[in-house]
Design a protein around this motif. Structure first.
Motif, PDB file in Angstrom:
ATOM      1  N   PRO A  62       0.815  -1.217   0.000  1.00 33.47           N
ATOM      2  CA  PRO A  62       0.000   0.000   0.000  1.00 33.47           C
ATOM      3  C   PRO A  62       0.851   1.270   0.000  1.00 33.47           C
ATOM      4  CG  PRO A  62      -0.244  -1.224   2.068  1.00 33.47           C
ATOM      5  CD  PRO A  62       0.469  -2.124   1.105  1.00 33.47           C
ATOM      6  N   LYS A  66       0.266   4.302  -2.740  1.00 36.14           N
ATOM      7  CA  LYS A  66      -0.029   5.666  -2.275  1.00 36.14           C
ATOM      8  C   LYS A  66       1.054   6.646  -2.747  1.00 36.14           C
ATOM      9  CE  LYS A  66      -1.555   8.691   1.076  1.00 36.14           C
ATOM     10  NZ  LYS A  66      -1.953   9.959   0.492  1.00 36.14           N
ATOM     11  N   TYR A  69       0.316   7.636  -6.306  1.00 30.70           N
ATOM     12  CA  TYR A  69      -0.828   8.568  -6.345  1.00 30.70           C
ATOM     13  C   TYR A  69      -0.397   9.962  -5.863  1.00 30.70           C
ATOM     14  CZ  TYR A  69      -4.650  11.015  -3.962  1.00 30.70           C
ATOM     15  OH  TYR A  69      -5.491  11.983  -3.475  1.00 30.70           O
ATOM     16  N   ASN A  97       3.677  10.582   6.373  1.00 32.20           N
ATOM     17  CA  ASN A  97       3.654   9.136   6.642  1.00 32.20           C
ATOM     18  C   ASN A  97       3.901   8.284   5.400  1.00 32.20           C
ATOM     19  OD1 ASN A  97       1.346  10.456   8.562  1.00 32.20           O
ATOM     20  ND2 ASN A  97       2.558   8.909   9.628  1.00 32.20           N
ATOM     21  N   ARG A  99       5.474   5.962   2.685  1.00 32.84           N
ATOM     22  CA  ARG A  99       6.526   4.959   2.852  1.00 32.84           C
ATOM     23  C   ARG A  99       6.829   4.240   1.544  1.00 32.84           C
ATOM     24  NH1 ARG A  99       3.116   1.571   7.300  1.00 32.84           N
ATOM     25  NH2 ARG A  99       1.122   1.491   6.210  1.00 32.84           N
ATOM     26  N   PRO A 162      -5.742  16.138  -3.355  1.00 36.54           N
ATOM     27  CA  PRO A 162      -7.107  16.201  -2.804  1.00 36.54           C
ATOM     28  C   PRO A 162      -7.074  16.070  -1.282  1.00 36.54           C
ATOM     29  CG  PRO A 162      -7.042  14.757  -4.703  1.00 36.54           C
ATOM     30  CD  PRO A 162      -5.623  15.127  -4.404  1.00 36.54           C
ATOM     31  N   LEU A 188     -10.642   4.527  -8.353  1.00 34.99           N
ATOM     32  CA  LEU A 188      -9.344   4.787  -7.715  1.00 34.99           C
ATOM     33  C   LEU A 188      -9.444   4.795  -6.188  1.00 34.99           C
ATOM     34  CD1 LEU A 188      -7.822   7.428 -10.171  1.00 34.99           C
ATOM     35  CD2 LEU A 188      -7.033   5.083  -9.796  1.00 34.99           C
ATOM     36  N   PHE A 189     -10.611   5.158  -5.688  1.00 36.18           N
ATOM     37  CA  PHE A 189     -10.820   5.053  -4.238  1.00 36.18           C
ATOM     38  C   PHE A 189     -10.679   3.608  -3.779  1.00 36.18           C
ATOM     39  CE2 PHE A 189     -11.844   8.588  -1.567  1.00 36.18           C
ATOM     40  CZ  PHE A 189     -11.956   9.633  -2.462  1.00 36.18           C
ATOM     41  N   HIS A 192      -7.979   2.126  -1.632  1.00 33.22           N
ATOM     42  CA  HIS A 192      -8.050   2.013  -0.165  1.00 33.22           C
ATOM     43  C   HIS A 192      -8.427   0.609   0.287  1.00 33.22           C
ATOM     44  CE1 HIS A 192      -8.489   6.659   0.402  1.00 33.22           C
ATOM     45  NE2 HIS A 192      -7.280   6.279   0.061  1.00 33.22           N
ATOM     46  N   GLY A 195      -3.956  -1.214   2.883  1.00 29.17           N
ATOM     47  CA  GLY A 195      -3.251  -0.175   3.624  1.00 29.17           C
ATOM     48  C   GLY A 195      -3.988   0.376   4.826  1.00 29.17           C
ATOM     49  N   THR A 196      -3.337   1.342   5.435  1.00 30.43           N
ATOM     50  CA  THR A 196      -3.824   1.901   6.697  1.00 30.43           C
ATOM     51  C   THR A 196      -3.719   3.431   6.670  1.00 30.43           C
ATOM     52  OG1 THR A 196      -1.586   1.640   7.569  1.00 30.43           O
ATOM     53  CG2 THR A 196      -3.150  -0.103   8.109  1.00 30.43           C
ATOM     54  N   ALA A 197      -4.359   4.051   7.643  1.00 29.94           N
ATOM     55  CA  ALA A 197      -4.246   5.506   7.783  1.00 29.94           C
ATOM     56  C   ALA A 197      -3.783   5.824   9.198  1.00 29.94           C
ATOM     57  CB  ALA A 197      -5.594   6.169   7.528  1.00 29.94           C
ATOM     58  N   ALA A 198      -2.945   6.831   9.314  1.00 25.99           N
ATOM     59  CA  ALA A 198      -2.507   7.282  10.635  1.00 25.99           C
ATOM     60  C   ALA A 198      -3.727   7.852  11.361  1.00 25.99           C
ATOM     61  CB  ALA A 198      -1.444   8.358  10.475  1.00 25.99           C
ATOM     62  N   PHE A 201      -5.360  11.409  10.990  1.00 25.90           N
ATOM     63  CA  PHE A 201      -6.236  11.835   9.895  1.00 25.90           C
ATOM     64  C   PHE A 201      -7.722  11.673  10.217  1.00 25.90           C
ATOM     65  CE2 PHE A 201      -2.292  10.891   7.461  1.00 25.90           C
ATOM     66  CZ  PHE A 201      -2.129  12.137   6.882  1.00 25.90           C
ATOM     67  N   ARG A 235      -2.156   3.297  13.684  1.00 28.99           N
ATOM     68  CA  ARG A 235      -2.767   3.348  12.361  1.00 28.99           C
ATOM     69  C   ARG A 235      -3.963   2.391  12.338  1.00 28.99           C
ATOM     70  NH1 ARG A 235       0.567   5.774   8.661  1.00 28.99           N
ATOM     71  NH2 ARG A 235      -0.503   4.810   6.908  1.00 28.99           N
ATOM     72  N   LEU A 261     -11.928   7.109   6.428  1.00 29.00           N
ATOM     73  CA  LEU A 261     -11.661   8.492   6.025  1.00 29.00           C
ATOM     74  C   LEU A 261     -12.953   9.226   5.668  1.00 29.00           C
ATOM     75  CD1 LEU A 261      -8.586   7.910   3.667  1.00 29.00           C
ATOM     76  CD2 LEU A 261      -8.556   8.568   6.085  1.00 29.00           C
TER      77      LEU A 261
END
Ligand code: HEM
Length: 318
Positions: A62, A66, A69, A97, A99, A162, A188-189, A192, A195-198, A201, A235, A261
């Motif tokens: 992921p 990202k 993108y 974040n 990586r 975005p 494209l969404f 998601h 992967g992960t989000a911190a 967010f 995350r 998100l």
């Protein structure tokens, strides 16, 4: 007769600007098998290296998707996100974040040994995004190559990425300006799905201005996974229960209000997008549109010899 000279010059400038825009937006100057003569091992080396990292650290997949993108939406797909140093894109809050940089650097080092000065960092990033999707059981597609690396990387330009606070209309316009239609946007969404989000967010929507459209059980789950002030390195999976597999459960989760998100949640507010989310639960349909949209995204703002170079080291301009 002055009319003839200056008109021809203006006409030529217009043609240049028009064709430059076409190239920039659609990546029409990219070709399949671009490195088949100059660096036939390029794709093999990239794929093998990513696989080696992935086997030890699966969340690199992921990370690489990202990264591509985040590169393409700021200054185009030109590897500008890879440049390090003060005030570069990497230093912007939204990118802190990111990586996978070390994987791209590693591939580049190997390619500089077998075919020096041939393969751009921007192309490596586009190949890496595809290979990352494949490694997580997602679809494959042909990546056209021939991107040059940009020489500009400014934190201030990351405002073009975005944002979580954008409305659906702003997001759609943002994508449309880069040649991506509503279907591309929704597909494209699907990125998601891995992967992960911190936690930082989402602190706002789960603790302060609580988003009541989130499924209540899921909200409680998010609240217990994240610290109340969003600090630290916690995350959460973007596609709960399936964060390492590229599948369509992200669309089921979104449709069920299990959204991490804010931007994933607001997809539900538009009836046409809602229908597309339902369509994309079917893997075959999603695969077809996602791969097409990725190929389009990878062609955004491609640089040519006129405004780019082949960087020797991905983290700095030559
Ligand atoms: C409106 C558009 C988008 C917004 C606002 C957005 C926002 C975010 C945010 C805030 C994160 C968490 C980042 C972090 O913790 O560092 C994230 C993660 C991610 N995004 Fe998006 N994203 C968008 C579109 C996309 C697209 C188009 C793709 C790829 C096709 C993508 C792929 C990913 C992936 C794979 C991750 C997980 C990264 C990781 O685990 O390291 N996103 N996104």
């Amino acid at each position: 007769m002055g009319f003839g000279q200056s008109s021809i010059r203006s006409f030529m400038i217009l043609i240049f600007l028009f064709s430059y825009r076409q190239v920039s937006v659609n990546g029409q100057n990219l070709t399949e098998g671009f490195y088949s003569v100059a660096c036939p091992l390029a794709e093999t080396i990239a794929r093998a290296t990513i696989r080696t990292y992935f086997l030890v650290q699966p969340n690199i997949a992921p990370g690489l998707l990202k990264l591509h993108y985040s590169d393409c939406f700021v200054e185009g797909c030109d590897g500008s996100v890879l440049i390090s140093g003060p005030n570069t894109e990497r230093t912007a809050d939204a990118n802190l974040n990111l990586r996978g940089f070390e994987v791209i650097e590693d591939i580049k080092r190997q390619l500089e040994v077998v075919c020096p000065g041939v393969v751009s960092c921007a192309d490596i990033l586009a190949l890496a995004a595809r290979d990352a999707v494949v490694l997580t059981n997602g679809p494959s597609w042909d990546v056209k190559s021939g991107r040059k690396d940009g020489r500009v990387s400014l934190a201030a330009n990351v405002k073009n990425l975005p944002s979580l606070s954008h409305s659906i209309t702003v997001l759609l316009n943002n994508f449309a300006a880069l040649g991506l239609n509503t279907e591309d946007f929704v597909a494209l969404f699907g990125g998601h799905t891995i992967g992960t989000a911190a936690c930082r967010f989402i602190t706002d929507r789960i603790f302060s201005t609580i988003d009541l459209t989130i499924d209540p059980l899921f909200l409680a789950q998010l609240q217990s996974s994240c610290p109340i002030n969003g600090s630290g390195s916690s995350r959460v999976a973007l596609d709960t229960g399936s964060e390492l597999v590229f599948d369509t459960s992200i669309f089921k989760n979104i449709l069920n209000g299990r959204t991490v998100l804010k931007t994933d949640q607001i997809l539900l507010t538009n009836p046409m997008i809602y229908r597309m989310l339902q369509d994309f639960v079917t893997f075959q349909r999603f695969n077809t549109i996602f791969t097409r949209a990725m190929a389009k995204m990878s062609g955004i703002g491609v640089k040519t010899e006129l405004n780019g170079e082949i960087r020797r080291n991905c983290s700095k301009v030559n």
